[in-house]
Design a protein around this motif. Sequence first.
Motif, PDB file in Angstrom:
ATOM      1  N   GLY A  42       7.679 -16.202   1.758  1.00 37.56           N
ATOM      2  CA  GLY A  42       8.172 -15.531   0.893  1.00 37.56           C
ATOM      3  C   GLY A  42       7.481 -15.484  -0.302  1.00 37.56           C
ATOM      4  N   ALA A  43       5.888 -15.487  -0.076  1.00 40.19           N
ATOM      5  CA  ALA A  43       5.126 -15.382  -1.512  1.00 40.19           C
ATOM      6  C   ALA A  43       4.834 -13.521  -0.766  1.00 40.19           C
ATOM      7  CB  ALA A  43       3.820 -16.603  -0.958  1.00 40.19           C
ATOM      8  N   ARG A  44       4.233 -13.666   0.434  1.00 37.97           N
ATOM      9  CA  ARG A  44       4.147 -12.558   0.609  1.00 37.97           C
ATOM     10  C   ARG A  44       4.793 -10.850   0.072  1.00 37.97           C
ATOM     11  NH1 ARG A  44       2.449 -14.412   5.781  1.00 37.97           N
ATOM     12  NH2 ARG A  44       4.502 -13.795   6.216  1.00 37.97           N
ATOM     13  N   ALA A  45       6.005 -11.544   0.118  1.00 41.09           N
ATOM     14  CA  ALA A  45       7.307 -10.142  -0.369  1.00 41.09           C
ATOM     15  C   ALA A  45       6.780 -10.349  -1.744  1.00 41.09           C
ATOM     16  CB  ALA A  45       8.826 -11.252   0.728  1.00 41.09           C
ATOM     17  N   LEU A  46       7.391 -11.555  -2.394  1.00 37.95           N
ATOM     18  CA  LEU A  46       7.543 -11.086  -3.715  1.00 37.95           C
ATOM     19  C   LEU A  46       5.856 -10.526  -3.823  1.00 37.95           C
ATOM     20  CD1 LEU A  46       7.561 -11.487  -6.703  1.00 37.95           C
ATOM     21  CD2 LEU A  46       6.981 -13.731  -6.528  1.00 37.95           C
ATOM     22  N   LEU A  47       4.490 -10.567  -3.846  1.00 40.94           N
ATOM     23  CA  LEU A  47       3.431 -10.312  -3.644  1.00 40.94           C
ATOM     24  C   LEU A  47       3.277  -8.338  -3.709  1.00 40.94           C
ATOM     25  CD1 LEU A  47       0.533 -12.613  -3.399  1.00 40.94           C
ATOM     26  CD2 LEU A  47       1.805 -12.648  -5.320  1.00 40.94           C
ATOM     27  N   GLN A  48       4.370  -8.144  -2.842  1.00 39.20           N
ATOM     28  CA  GLN A  48       4.313  -6.495  -1.716  1.00 39.20           C
ATOM     29  C   GLN A  48       5.393  -5.979  -2.698  1.00 39.20           C
ATOM     30  OE1 GLN A  48       5.657  -6.842   2.277  1.00 39.20           O
ATOM     31  NE2 GLN A  48       4.579  -4.609   2.453  1.00 39.20           N
ATOM     32  N   GLN A  49       6.403  -6.675  -3.149  1.00 35.60           N
ATOM     33  CA  GLN A  49       7.140  -6.047  -4.460  1.00 35.60           C
ATOM     34  C   GLN A  49       6.893  -5.937  -5.296  1.00 35.60           C
ATOM     35  OE1 GLN A  49      10.355  -8.805  -4.805  1.00 35.60           O
ATOM     36  NE2 GLN A  49      11.690  -7.621  -6.753  1.00 35.60           N
ATOM     37  N   LYS A  50       5.852  -7.065  -5.695  1.00 38.85           N
ATOM     38  CA  LYS A  50       4.609  -6.679  -7.068  1.00 38.85           C
ATOM     39  C   LYS A  50       4.275  -5.282  -7.144  1.00 38.85           C
ATOM     40  CE  LYS A  50       7.755  -9.025  -9.523  1.00 38.85           C
ATOM     41  NZ  LYS A  50       8.808  -8.662 -10.469  1.00 38.85           N
ATOM     42  N   ASP A  51       3.911  -4.799  -5.901  1.00 36.86           N
ATOM     43  CA  ASP A  51       2.672  -3.981  -5.602  1.00 36.86           C
ATOM     44  C   ASP A  51       0.931  -4.328  -5.709  1.00 36.86           C
ATOM     45  OD1 ASP A  51       4.381  -1.778  -5.772  1.00 36.86           O
ATOM     46  OD2 ASP A  51       4.493  -1.958  -7.584  1.00 36.86           O
ATOM     47  N   ILE A  52       1.003  -6.396  -5.366  1.00 37.35           N
ATOM     48  CA  ILE A  52      -0.128  -6.885  -4.754  1.00 37.35           C
ATOM     49  C   ILE A  52      -0.846  -5.685  -4.568  1.00 37.35           C
ATOM     50  CG2 ILE A  52      -1.223  -8.346  -4.343  1.00 37.35           C
ATOM     51  CD1 ILE A  52      -0.061  -8.395  -7.986  1.00 37.35           C
TER      52      ILE A  52
END
Length: 286
Positions: free
Chosen positions: A12-22
């Motif tokens: 879940g964390a990876r998905a959110l961070l990827q979505q936010k262009d981290i």
Amino acid sequence: MRYTNIETALAGARALLQQKDIEQPRLDAEVLLAHVLGCSRAALYAGAHRRLEPGQLQHYNRLVQKRAQGHPVAYLVGHKEFMGLDFTVTPAVLIPRPDTELLVETAVHLLSKRAGGRPLMVDVGTGSGAIAVSTAHLVPTLRVLAVDISAPALEVAQKNARTHAVDDRVVFLKGSLLEPVMERLNGEPVDIIAANLPYVPSGDIPGLSREVRREPLLALDGGPDGLDLYRQLIPQAQKLIKPGGHLLLEIGPGQGETALNLLNNWQAKLYRDLGGRERLIAAEKR
């Protein structure tokens, strides 16, 4: 986000961070969860099905949300590795970069060529104390005067010196550039002056990443071409460094020629980092 175990928390964390262009969503998710659980990143996968306690999950959620907003990982976990040592960092200091290890390695090499005695180094703009502390750690006979204009930064640096047991050889001074050193030394010559001063051109600040813009502006802004503070430092250093001593200046890519021109009365050499970028000027006093 509702997580039940390590595996789903990370996903879940990876998905959110990827979505936010981290830039490094997987690594950052792992580092943050390892911090919360007090374990290594490898241990996360060894216990992938371990259920998270509600408090752990809540803490992790907060950190991931802050990372998604652009807060640097080092500030979120409170530390950063540099020269193989672990340094406490807070938003009061610039986060130590691997590129700066070139400066420390060069200082250690130059000091290794000096026979006997207790050499003296000055670290200007010490911030977290990464340069001063790691060099003192690697050179047991070295004495260091570490200067910063920021009182909160000096508190962090002093803590790091105590952590790595060099606080008996590193003295911290508050002030601008070399002014407090001149007052303290009473004419004693210095072997090396190291400076990782703000060198980002003012016009480049708005284009920096979200993460870097959260670091202290005082530690970033180097004036129109990024070299304003070095123009002030070099004449001061000329008075303090012994003949054959060295001034080490970390610079940014594209600043090499201009920086070398500021050192006409020195024997100066430009070094590049592992990425091939201009990074360090080592100048010997004639």
